[in-house]
Design an enzyme around this catalytic site. Sequence first.
Site, PDB file in Angstrom:
ATOM      1  N   HIS A   1       0.848  -1.191   0.000  1.00 32.89           N
ATOM      2  CA  HIS A   1       0.000   0.000   0.000  1.00 32.89           C
ATOM      3  C   HIS A   1       0.890   1.249   0.000  1.00 32.89           C
ATOM      4  O   HIS A   1       1.256   1.750   1.064  1.00 32.89           O
ATOM      5  CB  HIS A   1      -0.901   0.016   1.231  1.00 32.89           C
ATOM      6  CG  HIS A   1      -1.842  -1.147   1.316  1.00 32.89           C
ATOM      7  ND1 HIS A   1      -1.424  -2.415   1.660  1.00 32.89           N
ATOM      8  CD2 HIS A   1      -3.186  -1.231   1.097  1.00 32.89           C
ATOM      9  CE1 HIS A   1      -2.476  -3.232   1.653  1.00 32.89           C
ATOM     10  NE2 HIS A   1      -3.546  -2.545   1.311  1.00 32.89           N
TER      11      HIS A   1
ATOM     12  N   LEU B   1      -8.546  -2.012  11.059  1.00 32.33           N
ATOM     13  CA  LEU B   1      -8.614  -0.565  11.225  1.00 32.33           C
ATOM     14  C   LEU B   1      -9.317  -0.153  12.515  1.00 32.33           C
ATOM     15  O   LEU B   1     -10.308  -0.746  12.931  1.00 32.33           O
ATOM     16  CB  LEU B   1      -9.305   0.064  10.016  1.00 32.33           C
ATOM     17  CG  LEU B   1      -8.535  -0.098   8.702  1.00 32.33           C
ATOM     18  CD1 LEU B   1      -9.330   0.468   7.531  1.00 32.33           C
ATOM     19  CD2 LEU B   1      -7.168   0.560   8.786  1.00 32.33           C
TER      20      LEU B   1
ATOM     21  N   HIS C   1      -3.980   3.181  -3.613  1.00 25.78           N
ATOM     22  CA  HIS C   1      -4.158   2.766  -2.216  1.00 25.78           C
ATOM     23  C   HIS C   1      -3.441   1.457  -1.913  1.00 25.78           C
ATOM     24  O   HIS C   1      -2.620   1.398  -1.002  1.00 25.78           O
ATOM     25  CB  HIS C   1      -5.645   2.610  -1.883  1.00 25.78           C
ATOM     26  CG  HIS C   1      -5.886   1.916  -0.571  1.00 25.78           C
ATOM     27  ND1 HIS C   1      -5.860   2.574   0.626  1.00 25.78           N
ATOM     28  CD2 HIS C   1      -6.118   0.603  -0.273  1.00 25.78           C
ATOM     29  CE1 HIS C   1      -6.070   1.707   1.608  1.00 25.78           C
ATOM     30  NE2 HIS C   1      -6.241   0.507   1.088  1.00 25.78           N
TER      31      HIS C   1
ATOM     32  N   GLU D   1     -17.426  -2.114  25.115  1.00 26.40           N
ATOM     33  CA  GLU D   1     -16.675  -3.364  25.265  1.00 26.40           C
ATOM     34  C   GLU D   1     -15.488  -3.452  24.317  1.00 26.40           C
ATOM     35  O   GLU D   1     -14.390  -3.869  24.714  1.00 26.40           O
ATOM     36  CB  GLU D   1     -17.587  -4.578  25.033  1.00 26.40           C
ATOM     37  CG  GLU D   1     -18.671  -4.775  26.078  1.00 26.40           C
ATOM     38  CD  GLU D   1     -19.956  -4.044  25.739  1.00 26.40           C
ATOM     39  OE1 GLU D   1     -20.961  -4.252  26.442  1.00 26.40           O
ATOM     40  OE2 GLU D   1     -19.954  -3.254  24.759  1.00 26.40           O
TER      41      GLU D   1
ATOM     42  N   HIS E   1     -28.866 -12.779  26.217  1.00 25.57           N
ATOM     43  CA  HIS E   1     -27.760 -12.612  27.159  1.00 25.57           C
ATOM     44  C   HIS E   1     -27.114 -13.939  27.556  1.00 25.57           C
ATOM     45  O   HIS E   1     -26.133 -13.931  28.310  1.00 25.57           O
ATOM     46  CB  HIS E   1     -28.253 -11.896  28.422  1.00 25.57           C
ATOM     47  CG  HIS E   1     -28.438 -10.418  28.232  1.00 25.57           C
ATOM     48  ND1 HIS E   1     -29.204  -9.896  27.217  1.00 25.57           N
ATOM     49  CD2 HIS E   1     -27.944  -9.351  28.920  1.00 25.57           C
ATOM     50  CE1 HIS E   1     -29.186  -8.565  27.292  1.00 25.57           C
ATOM     51  NE2 HIS E   1     -28.423  -8.219  28.307  1.00 25.57           N
TER      52      HIS E   1
END
Length: 687
Positions: free
Chosen positions: A43, A134, A274, A421, A483
């Site tokens: 890249h 990312l 890119h 989280e 849950h």
Amino acid sequence: MALSSPPPLSSRGDQKTRLNTPEMTTALRVLVMDAVENAKSGHPGMPMGMADVATVLYANFLKFDPENPEWPDRDRFVLSAGHGSMLLYALNYLTGYEKMTLEELKNFRRLQSHTAGHPEVNPSLGIETTTGPLGQGLANAVGMAIAEHRLRSEFGEDLVNHRTWVIAGDGCLMEGISHEAISLAGHLKLSRLIVLFDDNEVSIDGKTSLSVSDDSLKRFEASGWATHRINGHCHVEIAAALEAAQSADRPTLIACRTTIGFGAPTKAGSSSVHGSPLGAEEAAKARAFLSWDFPPFEIPASVLGHWRSLGKRGAMAFNTWCHRLQISPQQKEFERRQKGRSGTAWKKVLHAHIEKILVEKPATATRISSGGTLDVLAEVMPELLGGSADLTGSNNTKAGNMLAYSPSNPTGRYIHYGVREHGMAAAMNGIALHGGFIPYGGTFLVFSDYCRPAIRLSALMHQRVIYVLTHDSIGLGEDGPTHQPVEHLAALRAIPNLNVFRPCDAVEVAECWALALESSSTPSILALTRQNLPTLRRENPYVENLSARGGYVLKEAEGDRQITLLATGSEVEIVCKARELLQAQGTPTAVVSMPCTRLFDLQEESYRQQVLGENTLRIACEAAVSQGWDKYIGSSGGFIGMTGFGASAPCQDLYEHFHITPEAVVELALQNRHEYHKQHGRRIEKS
């Protein structure tokens, strides 16, 4: 896209220091281009576009010493846009990291090189964290900034006084984790955190306007950041923004408007640059455009000398810091913490804690037992830095002597991460990478899905991060299937280099905490119950951490073993009751508790066979899906557990509804026993 020539010297801020010359930037830009071209893969766009920003940063602001790359008080530089890895590798070669040689750049993306396609953590090479997914690096940097702030409050600025710098791209800011990380950093006013946003308006699919129209500066400002928008190719503007960030009272975002692939005459500014090499023809044109008359990988001695002088400059700062450390009364403790040595005091108090459990035999949820274990550990382990994703009371993660960490109380040892989280998990990776702390954080096991990418990176990076994941099965009851984790244990066990602990009682909880603390290169999951469990261990005095082998015989058969019952966590109690029923019917049965299948798999074959039992039927029981158990029970064995999602009802009703009971275990064992022994030629005693 047509490009104008590079700005003149006077407009690029080079008057600030004679080192910050156009030739240094061009050398960096071309070196990136050459390495990607040589690899025929990579890249080049982002590194070529951000070369000006990186040059100014390294020349005038970044505190580092390539000869002492693991200096605790170095600035941390995180390339969150990890696809642009050659920018980092080229910088580290140019500034003189010994192991980052020119040959390594030529081996970019090749097996066993130091220059992987995406950066893989290795501080000796100047690589602070593994990036590529990312947004992870940005969130890691938040953790690093937290660690710096917290250590500075404890050891003072003489020993801890550095910054965390990040290069992030539009992809990092689009990822959901960035919202969590940015919000947390702004709330905590992490003023030593500076993010350089490569605002090139190009993504893989084309212009970023195809998919996003956010005003990034307003977004950061709303989260409490200082912001600047600059021309990322003007050294004057770059230097001014970086200078302003030094005195900010909050984290800083600098949006650097750049041209992706700057220097490539026909491809710059387009998505084609890119993630692909420029090609020989375009590379040649770029050389001409940049007035670079040297062959690939050749850097003139004068330019390389300027770059190397930046690396040598850090030696003076390092030596001065070493003197301060040597005269500091905190030297011994600081060095212990930085080396990750946990000492022995905690082992003594934990041993006493286990002996107390064996005497008192509490019947408590393992999440409660974990909280009790933390209470005794936190008293003697100042390096423990805890937290929870807004579930402190449910996870039992706040030790009795811990106060909340905040801008007004930086000495606090407990972080309220909020309902973040993923951000929590990635920040804990950053804390562990920074050094000085053992981070742990809590949420419900079902929400491990929200932080799985960061958990995977904990394992990939070999970081000691401890995840306290409570409410670990249908045993949580009325909150229902949204849950109730079913597939999560199997999914987490599938991650290499991750210890997934599911203890069956308070003794195993303490043992698993000990193992997590001792696992300096392996992260740990502690899967803990909401419902109460009896103390099943009975040895006295306490001699050995039986959980260390991953699985062990909790109750041996009375007679020649015919059946082995295996279980984890709350289901160990169930198979113990099933054993009593089978023994009463004249079927010698053993119970194996298996708190960590990975550790069990690492044992010698002879031990594993001894525990599992040779020529015996094996039945496993776990309130989860069966994936992963076949290798222990074999084709003739059986499994009692879940085959679908849970339901909303009281705990005991659910276990009976899903047939996870002692009676169900006995029924399956007896059904399978005759067929198993028939296949293996063993005589069956009547029962």
